[in-house]
Design a protein around this motif. Structure first.
Motif, PDB file in Angstrom:
ATOM      1  N   UNK A  29       0.816  -1.216   0.000  1.00 32.98           N
ATOM      2  CA  UNK A  29       0.000   0.000   0.000  1.00 32.98           C
ATOM      3  C   UNK A  29       0.848   1.265   0.000  1.00 32.98           C
ATOM      4  N   UNK A  30       2.165   1.120   0.215  1.00 31.18           N
ATOM      5  CA  UNK A  30       3.066   2.270   0.218  1.00 31.18           C
ATOM      6  C   UNK A  30       4.424   1.871  -0.347  1.00 31.18           C
ATOM      7  N   UNK A  31       5.000   2.736  -1.186  1.00 29.33           N
ATOM      8  CA  UNK A  31       6.329   2.512  -1.737  1.00 29.33           C
ATOM      9  C   UNK A  31       7.283   3.592  -1.218  1.00 29.33           C
ATOM     10  N   UNK A  32       8.382   3.146  -0.594  1.00 30.14           N
ATOM     11  CA  UNK A  32       9.424   4.060  -0.140  1.00 30.14           C
ATOM     12  C   UNK A  32      10.415   4.220  -1.298  1.00 30.14           C
ATOM     13  N   UNK A  33      10.378   5.357  -1.968  1.00 30.43           N
ATOM     14  CA  UNK A  33      11.148   5.534  -3.197  1.00 30.43           C
ATOM     15  C   UNK A  33      12.496   6.198  -2.899  1.00 30.43           C
TER      16      UNK A  33
END
Length: 251
Positions: A29-33
């Motif tokens: 649900x979340x991408x740490x880019x």
């Protein structure tokens, strides 16, 4: 009951590939880019942000020490203002890339050595918190529970979101086992998924010495660079779904 599932992403560099960000965007649900300091580059960041936008998942700035060769896993004694400005710079760069890709940066996740250092170092924690707050106090930060960065973030007016690690070993004091030590990284997908469900439902994880450690799981991190990461993430997602735990972003 619900929980966020986040993954480090955008960590390829030039022709060198790490992880499968497009596949991971369909699971978490979340991408740490990555913002280019420990990994990633403008092209990779743009592709990753587009994948996040297409999948409807949140984008976080994965800030780190300026350590490309060491993948951000070497501790650096940066001066206060230097670390404040490095944090601001990384967030700002990713904000522009995200906006151009049809999404936006909605939180911050420190990486590697910086993450571990600010968990126990009040001075560096204060610098990172100041850097984030200088950009926006509306940007939450993912933190290790009961850490110096959790305190510093709250003092700076930031929302501190406690997270747990799906595929990392825990010490009895709640810290992560050093990657130089045995038991630092887990690889059995089914075992990891069962462990995650227990962390979310019971707030407990078994440490390397066999003791139970109390944890707070608003978000669960699965590392994108772990071998078999996509399979691990899928198995975790199935385990959470089967347990009736909804996966959704905390922002």
């Amino acid at each position: 009951m619900n929980v966020d599932l986040n993954s480090d992403s955008g960590e390829s560099f030039g022709s060198w590939t790490m992880g499968d960000d497009a596949a991971m965007a369909q699971i978490v649900s979340s991408l740490n880019v990555a913002c280019g300091f420990h990994a990633g580059d403008p092209d990779v960041a743009r592709v990753t942000c587009r994948a996040a936008a297409d999948a409807g998942v949140a984008v976080g700035a994965h800030v780190a020490y300026p350590d490309l060769q060491g993948f951000g896993r070497r501790v650096m004694d940066m001066a206060h203002d230097e670390l404040v400005n490095a944090t601001i710079y990384q967030i700002g760069a990713l904000q522009a890339i995200a906006r151009a890709s049809g999404t936006r940066v909605t939180y911050v996740k420190p990486h590697g050595a910086l993450y571990n250092r600010i968990a126990r170092d009040a001075a560096q924690a204060a610098a990172v918190a100041e850097g984030i707050a200088s950009v926006s106090t509306d940007l939450p930060i993912l933190v290790l529970p009961d850490s110096e960065i959790q305190k510093a973030a709250q003092d700076a007016g930031l929302r501190a979101v406690p997270e747990v690690f799906a595929d990392r070993g825990y010490n009895p004091d709640g810290s992560l086992v050093s990657r130089r030590e045995k038991g630092a990284v887990l690889h059995d997908a089914r075992e990891i998924a069962d462990r995650v469900v227990r962390m979310v439902e019971e707030g407990l994880v078994t440490a390397v010495d066999g003791s139970d450690v109390r944890v707070s799981a608003e978000s669960v991190c699965v590392h994108g660079d772990t071998p078999g990461a996509v399979d691990i993430a899928r198995t975790i997602r199935r385990g959470l779904d089967d347990a009736g735990i909804e996966v959704q972003s905390f922002v």
